[in-house]
Design an enzyme around this catalytic site. Structure first.
Site, PDB file in Angstrom:
ATOM      1  CB  CYS A 414      22.903  -4.190  23.211  1.00  0.00           C
ATOM      2  SG  CYS A 414      24.530  -3.486  23.609  1.00  0.00           S
ATOM      3  CG  HIS A 458      22.708  -1.346  19.957  1.00  0.00           C
ATOM      4  ND1 HIS A 458      22.186  -1.602  21.195  1.00  0.00           N
ATOM      5  CD2 HIS A 458      21.828  -1.889  19.060  1.00  0.00           C
ATOM      6  CE1 HIS A 458      21.035  -2.256  21.073  1.00  0.00           C
ATOM      7  NE2 HIS A 458      20.798  -2.439  19.779  1.00  0.00           N
ATOM      8  CG  ASP A 474      18.299  -4.302  18.332  1.00  0.00           C
ATOM      9  OD1 ASP A 474      18.753  -5.024  19.240  1.00  0.00           O
ATOM     10  OD2 ASP A 474      18.415  -3.064  18.325  1.00  0.00           O
TER      11      ASP A 474
END
Length: 654
Positions: A414, A458, A474
């Site tokens: 991430c 995250h 994302d």
């Protein structure tokens, strides 16, 4: 009078368990040094008991080295960690001079204090249970210090015999003190601030940090411990794609790391936004982080008590979260912002000079080719989806880390995706920023709550789009959709053997229900809950005086009951052999053959043979055991006495 080998061994065990209670939060080299001193002292006493205590010329340098080591490690002598090192160190040093029973009693007293201090770091059910069990060696040692006829055994065997016999007695003593401890827990007035003062300057942080570098979350993602637990007012939690727990917003990037720059609280109605969905209310119970930021579903509508919401729509607590902290929040899962301030736009477009020229060139090409912001975003997500892979073990990156990632390695997790995407958007003229928090969570249907673990940490991006405001993007989901839809466990399965098998996950999640209950009932029992404790008895918001009266009354009642129990007449006098023989008499009387008061065992046996001819042999064997134990020896053998009691219990006469 000196400590014998058995008592000295028990003292070593008592100090060792106190040292073990502090091992999780102290530096390894300090624990190793203390364990070495403890072992060396035990070995010296075991080999040459006639030498006595460690010489003063050895103890004095050790005593001076202790505070020096604390200052070298922590920079001062104040705080929880330095204080615990000093306490444990002084306990170990006390062991080097302990030769008499009074030394051992003083060491036990201080060891109990050291055990209590371990709860200042960890108040979980496991640690509390360990501390309770660690009290058993202390009580066994105190009983071993009482005068008695010693065992004719070697020191090691005598030590094991003391432990074997002493554990039930010590456990009974701990359980006997539990009612008084419960009264003190409920009614002892509590302070609003902790006793240990300010934390150490270099006290280790846990959870999300205020900086982020590509690869920096790897250690956190490998930590499967709970970060917080959530109880929703709604009957079901939001779907996985909406479980974004907002933590920190990062604007500043220096070419290597992203940094969170604190912003002041927003006292008025701005920045304004429009909620496009009904508010979702819930309660979060946050584990200690030593940080001030709180977490909430994206986007929190208001700050909870004792916290504020800043211009970035993140929640900041007034004080660092040093204990398990509950708070209530309401969030809008769909929303739209109004305007973007000029200074905020500048921050969201700033890039460090001289870094990542290839990525800048790609952004310029896309701006020229596509023109529209939405098309640039779609081109970036398509690139991630087609050419990138998700892994927790990415190759290292060089100075131009974003160039290396986008054009060379093309594998990461991430942080890599959110960092590169945000840089690419800024280079293309689209305001963008990084958001760090947690994504996902395991819904425990049996407990009715969600647990979010550190492994759910995250990072994602937000871009500004006219007419919508800040929009969450994302890029990790474009590469690994299972990371969002199925959680970190599914995405990290190939690189994370620490997750363990499915049955272990299910067992751990069921055990978490017990931890949740422990947190609610014990850890979160604060001064406010205590003041409301007597409300059901008509005393609203009990003050210190009411609590002190309740504490005194409860203690007096319990102590009185304990004294009456201790002074009671023994309803069953005699030793174990007599008690078993009386049980035998009662059983035979119920069978129709009561014993006369003046009747001895031989005469009684003659009558029993005639009364129960079918069980004569069994009855004779039991009476033979009794006669041998009662009349053939001055002191019955404990094992033979237990065998007699078993024979009485298993005898069948009818």
């Amino acid at each position: 009078m000196r400590l014998d080998a058995r008592q000295f061994n028990l003292l070593a065990i008592a100090i060792l368990v106190a040292l073990a209670a502090h091992a999780p939060h102290l530096p390894l080299w300090i624990i190793a040094a203390m364990a070495f001193v403890l072992g060396a002292r035990w070995l010296q006493r075991a080999r040459r008991a006639d030498l006595g205590a460690v010489p003063i010329w050895v103890r004095l340098p050790l005593t001076l080295a202790l505070p020096a080591a604390v200052v070298a490690q922590y920079g001062n002598l104040f705080g929880r960690e330095p204080g615990s090192v000093l306490a444990v160190g002084m306990l170990v040093l006390k062991f080097t001079e302990s030769e008499k029973p009074r030394d051992a009693r003083a060491a036990v007293t201080f060891a109990c204090f050291v055990l209590m201090a371990a709860l200042l770091f960890d108040q979980s059910l496991v640690m509390s249970g360990f501390v309770a069990l660690a009290l058993l060696p202390q009580i066994i040692l105190l009983r071993a210090l009482e005068p008695r006829d010693d065992l004719a055994l070697k020191p090691a065997a005598a030590t094991l015999a003391d432990l074997r016999r002493g554990v039930p007695q010590a456990a009974f003593a701990v359980l006997g003190a539990a009612p008084l401890a419960l009264v003190a827990f409920l009614f002892l007035p509590r302070l609003g601030e902790p006793l240990w003062g300010a934390p150490s300057p270099d006290q280790g942080r846990t959870g999300i940090s205020d900086t982020m570098t590509p690869g920096g979350l790897a250690e956190l993602i490998a930590d499967d411990s709970p970060a917080f637990r959530v109880t929703f007012d709604a009957p079901a939690p939001p779907p996985p794609t909406q479980r974004y727990w907002r933590g920190l917003v990062m604007y500043h990037f220096d070419g290597t790391e992203w940094t969170h720059m604190p912003s002041p609280p927003v006292r008025d109605a701005s920045p304004r936004f429009e909620a496009l969905s009904a508010p979702l209310s819930y309660e979060i119970v946050l584990e200690p982080t030593q940080q001030r930021w709180l977490f909430a579903l994206d986007l929190p509508l208001a700050a909870p008590n004792g916290a504020y919401r800043n211009a970035e729509f993140t929640l900041v607590n007034e004080k660092p979260v040093m204990d398990v902290t509950p708070y209530r929040v309401s969030s809008a899962l769909r929303y739209r912002h109004d305007t973007l301030a000029r200074h905020e736009r500048q921050l969201a477009l700033s890039l460090p000079a001289g870094y990542n020229p290839r990525l800048r060139a790609l952004a310029a090409e896309w701006r020229s080719r596509y023109g529209e912001d939405r098309e640039i975003v779609q081109a970036a997500l398509a690139l991630y989806n087609a050419r990138f892979s998700y892994t927790l073990n990415p190759p290292p990156l060089g100075r131009d880390s974003m160039d290396d990632f986008m054009f060379e390695t093309r594998s990461g997790y991430c942080e890599h995706f959110s960092s590169s995407f945000t840089f690419l958007m800024r280079a293309a003229g689209i305001p963008a920023r990084v958001v760090v928090g947690y994504q996902g969570g395991y819904w425990n249907a049996l407990g009715g709550y969600m647990v979010v673990r550190q492994s759910d940490a995250h990072a994602w991006s937000e871009i500004w789009q006219d007419g919508q405001g800040w929009v969450r993007v994302d890029p990790t989901a474009a590469v690994s959709p299972e990371r969002v839809n199925l959680g970190s466990r599914a995405a990290n399965a190939a690189d994370a053997p620490w997750h363990g098998p499915e049955w272990l996950l299910a067992l751990r999640n069921q055990w978490d229900i017990v931890n949740q209950l422990w947190n609610k009932v014990v850890v979160q029992f604060n001064a406010l809950h205590q003041q409301n404790l007597l409300a059901q008895f008509g005393v609203d918001h009990a003050q210190w005086r009411s609590l002190a009266i309740a504490l005194g009354a409860g203690s007096i009642v319990l102590v009185t009951l304990a004294m009456l129990w201790a002074l009671r007449r023994d309803r069953d006098p005699g030793d174990a052999v007599d008690r078993a023989y009386r049980r035998l008499n009662r059983r035979l009387a119920r069978a129709g053959a009561p014993r006369d008061e003046a009747e001895g065992p031989e005469a009684y046996l003659q009558r029993l043979r005639q009364r129960f001819p079918q069980a004569a042999r069994e009855i004779e064997a039991v009476f033979a055991r009794y006669v041998a134990l009662r009349y053939a020896s001055a002191q019955p053998d404990p094992a033979a006495a237990r065998a007699f009691a078993v024979a009485v219990a298993t005898l069948r006469v009818g």
